[in-house]
Design a protein around this motif. Structure first.
Motif, short mmCIF file in Angstrom:
data_model
loop_
_atom_site.label_atom_id
_atom_site.label_comp_id
_atom_site.label_asym_id
_atom_site.label_seq_id
_atom_site.Cartn_x
_atom_site.Cartn_y
_atom_site.Cartn_z
N GLY A 54 -24.51 33.77 -15.91
CA GLY A 54 -25.94 33.55 -15.75
C GLY A 54 -26.67 33.99 -17.00
N PHE A 83 -22.41 27.62 -9.75
CA PHE A 83 -23.57 26.81 -10.14
C PHE A 83 -23.18 25.56 -10.91
CE2 PHE A 83 -23.44 30.55 -13.03
CZ PHE A 83 -23.25 29.96 -14.27
N PRO A 85 -31.26 36.33 -7.08
CA PRO A 85 -30.63 37.40 -7.88
C PRO A 85 -30.31 38.62 -7.03
CG PRO A 85 -32.58 36.51 -8.97
CD PRO A 85 -32.59 35.96 -7.57
N TYR A 93 -31.35 30.17 -7.26
CA TYR A 93 -30.75 31.49 -7.48
C TYR A 93 -31.49 32.55 -6.67
CZ TYR A 93 -28.43 29.23 -11.41
OH TYR A 93 -27.66 28.39 -12.19
N VAL A 143 -27.18 30.18 -4.61
CA VAL A 143 -26.17 31.12 -5.11
C VAL A 143 -26.87 32.43 -5.50
CG1 VAL A 143 -24.70 29.25 -5.96
CG2 VAL A 143 -26.29 30.38 -7.53
N ASN A 144 -26.07 33.47 -5.64
CA ASN A 144 -26.60 34.72 -6.17
C ASN A 144 -26.46 34.73 -7.69
OD1 ASN A 144 -25.02 36.04 -3.34
ND2 ASN A 144 -27.24 36.11 -3.61
N ALA A 145 -26.95 35.77 -8.33
CA ALA A 145 -26.76 35.94 -9.77
C ALA A 145 -26.70 37.44 -10.05
CB ALA A 145 -27.93 35.31 -10.54
N GLN A 179 -35.66 31.73 -0.58
CA GLN A 179 -34.96 30.53 -1.01
C GLN A 179 -34.36 29.78 0.18
OE1 GLN A 179 -35.03 29.30 -3.94
NE2 GLN A 179 -35.73 31.01 -5.21
#
Length: 390
Positions: free
Chosen positions: A360, A127, A141, A139, A118-120, A159
């Protein structure tokens, strides 16, 4: 033609947004607080939907129903009309909501111990859902500069290359920043995920709420590997019918559709209920689309009012005009206040926002504000906000 200034009292209606604040914010009395937190509008749904539901009520038999070709056609016609995205009706699967759909997809395409990427910052279920299913979360970011969020492809690809990463849960448009991702970004994500065997789950629930003439491009439409993409859409945010509970998964790959069905069947998961079936077809109509055009004009004015008023009175607060959604992501870092201090001051002044750390842990110093309410309510809330933080 459409009146978005009409005020409805939602207190004591089992409204999560209005009636659950005591529990959410751990306060004894929220009766005087204006809620600007959960993504739920204070506007009445369009009459095309309410009239369709009334007509369905006139036929007093509510036995088992199923999603027929007319329902699927209403979904695919909407996607074609709104985004020039043409998908076959057999690619449409149904669920009670996008978050439950995410849970089903995570369970169908990953095993315990696998990792979802996932992004943040990101919408918390992205999440939380994998963690609750005993999956790991990685993550990538986003890069932020002056309130503008861009993709950090170096971090993302690093990732995605890991063997245990099986699924990328993508938010398009992005919640909480309101970013609509460009075709170039979508294509690069698509290539990276396809090359590394990572399935893309694209949550596009906010894709109808596009502001300032920005264009939304469905991920699967931009993709060169559309069978690697599962898209979640819904009328619930668009038309403020979240309580009716309806969402769709667009899955062009037949094998993936079968895997999703198998997972749903393992939980005895049913399809849309009778009223959701009716609401979906009414929502995805040309009549409801006219209401949506008027809504977007109203939301654009609300966004401009909030940004202009707050940043003029409190210049240390940075707010970027979102490309989509009715949510503002407020950068409060220059105020020097902690999240706890900000939240308490706002609650004391009678307004409730979402804390940044909800999206986050690193986002202490941000707040999310829901501006989908009448102009009268909005002005009072902004007045309280400014008084609290001056």
């Amino acid at each position: 033609m459409f009146n978005f200034d009409e005020t409805y009292s939602r207190r004591n209606t089992s409204s999560l947004k209005w009636d659950l604040m005591e529990k959410i914010y751990s306060i004894p009395d929220a009766s005087k607080i204006i809620p600007m937190w959960v993504a739920d509008m204070d506007f009445a749904a369009p009459e095309t939907i309410t009239n369709a539901l009334k007509a369905r009520m006139d036929f007093p038999l509510f036995g088992y129903t199923f999603e027929d070709e007319a329902c699927a056609s209403s979904v695919t016609s909407w996607l074609a009309r709104r985004n020039d995205w043409h998908v076959p009706t057999e690619s449409v699967l149904y669920h009670q909501g996008v978050v439950p759909a995410i849970s089903t997809i995570v369970e169908a395409f990953t095993n315990e111990g696998d990792t979802a990427l996932v992004n943040a910052p990101i919408y918390p279920p992205f999440f939380n859902v994998p963690k609750k299913l005993n999956r790991q979360v990685a993550y990538a970011p986003l890069h932020e500069e002056n309130g503008v969020y861009t993709f950090d492809f170096e971090s993302f690809e690093e990732q995605a290359k890991k063997d245990d990463v099986k699924l990328f849960i993508f938010c398009h448009p992005h919640n909480p920043s309101g970013t609509v991702w460009s075709e170039d970004v979508l294509k690069r994500i698509d290539t990276i995920c396809a090359e590394n065997g990572v399935i893309v789950l694209s949550d596009e629930i906010h894709s109808d709420l596009i502001l300032n003439g920005t264009q939304h491009i469905p991920f699967a439409k931009a993709s060169s590997h559309a069978d690697n993409v599962i898209t979640c859409v819904a009328p619930t945010k668009t038309f403020n019918i979240a309580g009716i509970q309806a969402a769709m998964m667009i899955v062009t790959d037949a094998k993936k559709r079968q895997m999703i069905r198998k997972t749903m069947e393992s939980h005895s998961q049913m399809g849309l209920n009778t009223f959701a079936l009716t609401a979906v077809q009414a929502a995805f109509s040309e009549e409801s689309e006219a209401w949506l055009h008027a809504l977007i004009d109203y939301l654009n004015e609300n966004v401009r009012y909030v940004i202009d008023t707050i940043t003029q009175e409190l210049p240390k607060i940075n707010i970027k005009h979102p490309d989509a959604t009715y949510l503002l992501w407020l950068d409060m870092r220059q105020t020097g206040m902690t999240e706890k201090e900000m939240m308490q001051k706002l609650l004391d002044a009678g307004v409730a926002l979402d804390p940044g750390t909800k999206y986050g842990a690193p986002f202490d110093g941000f707040l999310r504000m829901n501006i989908a309410c009448t102009r009268e309510t909005l002005k009072e809330a902004v007045k309280r906000f400014i008084q609290a933080l001056s």
